[in-house]
Motif scaffolding. Structure first.
Motif, PDB file in Angstrom:
ATOM      1  N   GLU A 175       0.836  -1.219   0.000  1.00  0.00           N
ATOM      2  CA  GLU A 175       0.000   0.000   0.000  1.00  0.00           C
ATOM      3  C   GLU A 175       0.870   1.268   0.000  1.00  0.00           C
ATOM      4  OE1 GLU A 175      -3.484  -0.042   0.378  1.00  0.00           O
ATOM      5  OE2 GLU A 175      -3.977  -1.931   1.343  1.00  0.00           O
ATOM      6  N   PRO A 176       1.798   1.416  -0.942  1.00  0.00           N
ATOM      7  CA  PRO A 176       2.808   2.474  -0.834  1.00  0.00           C
ATOM      8  C   PRO A 176       2.281   3.892  -1.000  1.00  0.00           C
ATOM      9  CG  PRO A 176       2.935   1.447  -2.978  1.00  0.00           C
ATOM     10  CD  PRO A 176       1.951   0.640  -2.183  1.00  0.00           C
ATOM     11  N   THR A 177       1.045   4.029  -1.501  1.00  0.00           N
ATOM     12  CA  THR A 177       0.534   5.394  -1.718  1.00  0.00           C
ATOM     13  C   THR A 177      -0.647   5.725  -0.815  1.00  0.00           C
ATOM     14  OG1 THR A 177      -0.933   4.632  -3.496  1.00  0.00           O
ATOM     15  CG2 THR A 177       1.265   5.363  -4.147  1.00  0.00           C
ATOM     16  N   SER A 178      -1.006   4.831   0.119  1.00  0.00           N
ATOM     17  CA  SER A 178      -2.228   5.070   0.896  1.00  0.00           C
ATOM     18  C   SER A 178      -2.102   6.273   1.831  1.00  0.00           C
ATOM     19  CB  SER A 178      -2.627   3.821   1.680  1.00  0.00           C
ATOM     20  OG  SER A 178      -1.644   3.522   2.629  1.00  0.00           O
ATOM     21  N   ALA A 179      -0.863   6.674   2.161  1.00  0.00           N
ATOM     22  CA  ALA A 179      -0.690   7.837   3.041  1.00  0.00           C
ATOM     23  C   ALA A 179      -0.371   9.113   2.245  1.00  0.00           C
ATOM     24  CB  ALA A 179       0.438   7.564   4.042  1.00  0.00           C
ATOM     25  N   LEU A 180      -0.452   9.028   0.896  1.00  0.00           N
ATOM     26  CA  LEU A 180      -0.021  10.158   0.060  1.00  0.00           C
ATOM     27  C   LEU A 180      -1.208  10.840  -0.621  1.00  0.00           C
ATOM     28  CD1 LEU A 180       3.054   8.502  -1.706  1.00  0.00           C
ATOM     29  CD2 LEU A 180       3.008   9.763   0.458  1.00  0.00           C
ATOM     30  N   ASP A 181      -0.993  12.105  -1.003  1.00  0.00           N
ATOM     31  CA  ASP A 181      -2.040  12.820  -1.731  1.00  0.00           C
ATOM     32  C   ASP A 181      -2.048  12.369  -3.203  1.00  0.00           C
ATOM     33  OD1 ASP A 181      -0.178  14.359  -3.321  1.00  0.00           O
ATOM     34  OD2 ASP A 181       0.139  15.676  -1.615  1.00  0.00           O
ATOM     35  N   PRO A 182      -3.092  12.749  -3.967  1.00  0.00           N
ATOM     36  CA  PRO A 182      -3.209  12.259  -5.348  1.00  0.00           C
ATOM     37  C   PRO A 182      -2.007  12.600  -6.230  1.00  0.00           C
ATOM     38  CG  PRO A 182      -5.288  13.202  -4.636  1.00  0.00           C
ATOM     39  CD  PRO A 182      -4.299  13.479  -3.539  1.00  0.00           C
ATOM     40  N   LYS A 183      -1.425  13.790  -6.045  1.00  0.00           N
ATOM     41  CA  LYS A 183      -0.296  14.181  -6.893  1.00  0.00           C
ATOM     42  C   LYS A 183       0.930  13.298  -6.609  1.00  0.00           C
ATOM     43  CE  LYS A 183       2.472  18.139  -8.270  1.00  0.00           C
ATOM     44  NZ  LYS A 183       3.188  19.251  -7.694  1.00  0.00           N
ATOM     45  N   ALA A 184       1.231  13.090  -5.321  1.00  0.00           N
ATOM     46  CA  ALA A 184       2.374  12.239  -4.942  1.00  0.00           C
ATOM     47  C   ALA A 184       2.116  10.792  -5.359  1.00  0.00           C
ATOM     48  CB  ALA A 184       2.613  12.330  -3.437  1.00  0.00           C
ATOM     49  N   THR A 185       0.852  10.373  -5.284  1.00  0.00           N
ATOM     50  CA  THR A 185       0.468   9.015  -5.717  1.00  0.00           C
ATOM     51  C   THR A 185       0.775   8.824  -7.195  1.00  0.00           C
ATOM     52  OG1 THR A 185      -1.247   8.800  -4.037  1.00  0.00           O
ATOM     53  CG2 THR A 185      -1.510   7.439  -6.006  1.00  0.00           C
ATOM     54  N   ARG A 186       0.421   9.824  -7.996  1.00  0.00           N
ATOM     55  CA  ARG A 186       0.655   9.756  -9.446  1.00  0.00           C
ATOM     56  C   ARG A 186       2.157   9.614  -9.742  1.00  0.00           C
ATOM     57  NH1 ARG A 186      -2.313   8.178 -13.583  1.00  0.00           N
ATOM     58  NH2 ARG A 186      -0.384   7.390 -14.405  1.00  0.00           N
ATOM     59  N   VAL A 187       2.970  10.376  -9.003  1.00  0.00           N
ATOM     60  CA  VAL A 187       4.429  10.314  -9.217  1.00  0.00           C
ATOM     61  C   VAL A 187       4.940   8.899  -8.930  1.00  0.00           C
ATOM     62  CG1 VAL A 187       6.670  11.176  -8.388  1.00  0.00           C
ATOM     63  CG2 VAL A 187       4.798  12.778  -8.762  1.00  0.00           C
ATOM     64  N   ILE A 188       4.462   8.308  -7.826  1.00  0.00           N
ATOM     65  CA  ILE A 188       4.898   6.943  -7.468  1.00  0.00           C
ATOM     66  C   ILE A 188       4.431   5.941  -8.535  1.00  0.00           C
ATOM     67  CG2 ILE A 188       4.677   5.047  -5.776  1.00  0.00           C
ATOM     68  CD1 ILE A 188       6.226   7.143  -4.386  1.00  0.00           C
ATOM     69  N   GLU A 189       3.198   6.103  -9.002  1.00  0.00           N
ATOM     70  CA  GLU A 189       2.686   5.179 -10.023  1.00  0.00           C
ATOM     71  C   GLU A 189       3.500   5.279 -11.318  1.00  0.00           C
ATOM     72  OE1 GLU A 189      -1.982   4.928  -8.507  1.00  0.00           O
ATOM     73  OE2 GLU A 189      -1.539   5.871 -10.440  1.00  0.00           O
ATOM     74  N   ASP A 190       3.800   6.503 -11.733  1.00  0.00           N
ATOM     75  CA  ASP A 190       4.634   6.686 -12.936  1.00  0.00           C
ATOM     76  C   ASP A 190       6.016   6.058 -12.729  1.00  0.00           C
ATOM     77  OD1 ASP A 190       2.575   8.057 -14.111  1.00  0.00           O
ATOM     78  OD2 ASP A 190       3.428  10.052 -13.796  1.00  0.00           O
ATOM     79  N   LEU A 191       6.530   6.249 -11.513  1.00  0.00           N
ATOM     80  CA  LEU A 191       7.855   5.704 -11.174  1.00  0.00           C
ATOM     81  C   LEU A 191       7.857   4.178 -11.294  1.00  0.00           C
ATOM     82  CD1 LEU A 191      10.685   5.732  -9.871  1.00  0.00           C
ATOM     83  CD2 LEU A 191       9.561   5.927  -7.656  1.00  0.00           C
ATOM     84  N   LEU A 192       6.824   3.525 -10.768  1.00  0.00           N
ATOM     85  CA  LEU A 192       6.771   2.060 -10.804  1.00  0.00           C
ATOM     86  C   LEU A 192       6.718   1.552 -12.242  1.00  0.00           C
ATOM     87  CD1 LEU A 192       4.373   1.290  -7.802  1.00  0.00           C
ATOM     88  CD2 LEU A 192       6.872   1.280  -7.839  1.00  0.00           C
ATOM     89  N   GLU A 193       5.992   2.263 -13.091  1.00  0.00           N
ATOM     90  CA  GLU A 193       5.923   1.847 -14.501  1.00  0.00           C
ATOM     91  C   GLU A 193       7.297   1.944 -15.162  1.00  0.00           C
ATOM     92  OE1 GLU A 193       2.436   2.100 -16.746  1.00  0.00           O
ATOM     93  OE2 GLU A 193       1.417   3.396 -15.308  1.00  0.00           O
ATOM     94  N   GLU A 194       8.075   2.916 -14.741  1.00  0.00           N
ATOM     95  CA  GLU A 194       9.444   3.068 -15.255  1.00  0.00           C
ATOM     96  C   GLU A 194      10.352   1.973 -14.690  1.00  0.00           C
ATOM     97  OE1 GLU A 194      12.163   4.834 -17.663  1.00  0.00           O
ATOM     98  OE2 GLU A 194      10.048   5.386 -17.546  1.00  0.00           O
ATOM     99  N   LEU A 195      10.215   1.693 -13.399  1.00  0.00           N
ATOM    100  CA  LEU A 195      11.108   0.740 -12.724  1.00  0.00           C
ATOM    101  C   LEU A 195      10.927  -0.698 -13.203  1.00  0.00           C
ATOM    102  CD1 LEU A 195      11.017   1.953  -8.993  1.00  0.00           C
ATOM    103  CD2 LEU A 195      12.941   2.147 -10.588  1.00  0.00           C
ATOM    104  N   LYS A 196       9.744  -1.027 -13.742  1.00  0.00           N
ATOM    105  CA  LYS A 196       9.536  -2.428 -14.130  1.00  0.00           C
ATOM    106  C   LYS A 196      10.415  -2.842 -15.310  1.00  0.00           C
ATOM    107  CE  LYS A 196       5.602  -2.238 -17.292  1.00  0.00           C
ATOM    108  NZ  LYS A 196       4.212  -2.601 -17.512  1.00  0.00           N
ATOM    109  N   LYS A 197      11.044  -1.860 -15.975  1.00  0.00           N
ATOM    110  CA  LYS A 197      12.010  -2.219 -17.028  1.00  0.00           C
ATOM    111  C   LYS A 197      13.183  -2.999 -16.433  1.00  0.00           C
ATOM    112  CE  LYS A 197      10.976   1.981 -19.645  1.00  0.00           C
ATOM    113  NZ  LYS A 197      11.415   3.386 -19.823  1.00  0.00           N
ATOM    114  N   ASP A 198      13.518  -2.669 -15.177  1.00  0.00           N
ATOM    115  CA  ASP A 198      14.703  -3.285 -14.540  1.00  0.00           C
ATOM    116  C   ASP A 198      14.367  -4.204 -13.372  1.00  0.00           C
ATOM    117  OD1 ASP A 198      16.661  -1.861 -16.137  1.00  0.00           O
ATOM    118  OD2 ASP A 198      16.000  -0.069 -15.065  1.00  0.00           O
ATOM    119  N   PHE A 199      13.146  -4.113 -12.845  1.00  0.00           N
ATOM    120  CA  PHE A 199      12.790  -4.863 -11.639  1.00  0.00           C
ATOM    121  C   PHE A 199      11.424  -5.516 -11.817  1.00  0.00           C
ATOM    122  CE2 PHE A 199      15.289  -1.127 -10.547  1.00  0.00           C
ATOM    123  CZ  PHE A 199      16.344  -1.685  -9.845  1.00  0.00           C
ATOM    124  N   THR A 200      11.173  -6.522 -11.006  1.00  0.00           N
ATOM    125  CA  THR A 200       9.847  -7.146 -10.943  1.00  0.00           C
ATOM    126  C   THR A 200       9.153  -6.561  -9.717  1.00  0.00           C
ATOM    127  OG1 THR A 200      10.712  -9.143 -11.960  1.00  0.00           O
ATOM    128  CG2 THR A 200       8.645  -9.350 -10.716  1.00  0.00           C
TER     129      THR A 200
END
Length: 253
Positions: A175-200
């Motif tokens: 639940e990495p974004t449950s304590a974050l506001d919508p803008k910070a949540t979006r940044v984390i979601e975009d980040l995860l989509e980028e990170l999956k190139k190198d990580f599972t």
């Protein structure tokens, strides 16, 4: 489907005095994909990912049965520290170490495990990890300020950088974004989509729309059992199980 980096076989987990929280879970996690673990509160989602990096068994009275393979090796045959280097974990609330600087937070895994690094190695690891989470440009001039001075969203990215610094293959997020506001949540979601190139990536979420937005595969858990596991698009458009359908239509949560 690609290749399975993690294979979970007949996994049971629970506590000596409270029965099984997870019952007979069988699941393959695919390499360089985002898998969402979804379901109502108390269905065993967090217990499931804590089993994957051997954190469940740290709790008093915890018990576990079954097998988890990482790259076809049983994680129960590896030292837990090695497992946690290969399988990083990020928690619900951002938790930078409060007494440590941003710099030391990133290399905390090395410090806490007594792994000695040369100064230039440390510098390289810190810069690389912070760049991977889009944080370097925001903090490069204040690396020796405490991590707790950052905003909530920045702190969560710092915690992700701390995991990435150890060079894991798999990243678990509870639940990495449950304590974050919508803008910070979006940044984390975009980040995860980028990170999956190198990580599972495996993300526990109670937010069905988040699972729909960012995951490739979705597992629906209910009362400690795996009810359904499919490609995300399929599970959201044509769920096979009535319980999945009820959950997605908001009948319970």
């Amino acid at each position: 489907m690609g290749s399975a980096i993690l294979k979970i076989r007949n996994l049971y987990a629970g506590y000596k005095d409270g029965g099984w929280v997870l019952k007979g879970i069988n699941l393959d996690i695919y390499k360089n994909k985002i898998t969402a673990i979804m379901g109502p509160s108390g269905c065993g989602k967090s217990t499931f990912i804590r089993c994957i990096n051997r954190m469940h068994e740290v709790v008093d009275g915890a018990r576990i049965r079954g097998e988890i393979y990482l790259d076809d090796r049983s994680i129960f045959g590896m030292h837990p520290i090695i497992v946690r280097r290969k399988i990083g974990m990020v928690f619900q609330r951002p938790n930078p170490f409060p007494t440590m600087s941003i710099y030391d937070n990133v290399i905390a895994g090395y410090i806490l495990n007594g792994i000695k690094l040369k100064r230039e190695e440390k510098d390289h690891i810190v810069e690389d990890a912070l760049k991977k989470v889009f944080l370097w440009d925001e903090v490069k001039d204040k690396l020796h300020v405490k991590g707790t001075f950052l905003s909530g969203g920045q702190q969560q990215r710092l915690c992700i950088a701390r995991s990435l610094a150890m060079g894991p293959e798999v990243l678990l997020l509870d639940e990495p974004t449950s304590a974050l506001d919508p803008k910070a949540t979006r940044v984390i979601e975009d980040l995860l989509e980028e990170l999956k190139k190198d990580f599972t990536i495996i993300i526990v979420t109670h937010n069905a729309s988040q699972a729909a937005r960012i995951s490739d595969y979705t597992a629906f858990f209910y009362l400690g059992e795996l009810v359904e596991y499919e490609e995300t698009e399929r599970i959201f458009t044509v769920p096979k199980h009535p319980k999945t359908q009820e959950y997605l239509s908001g009948k319970f949560g």
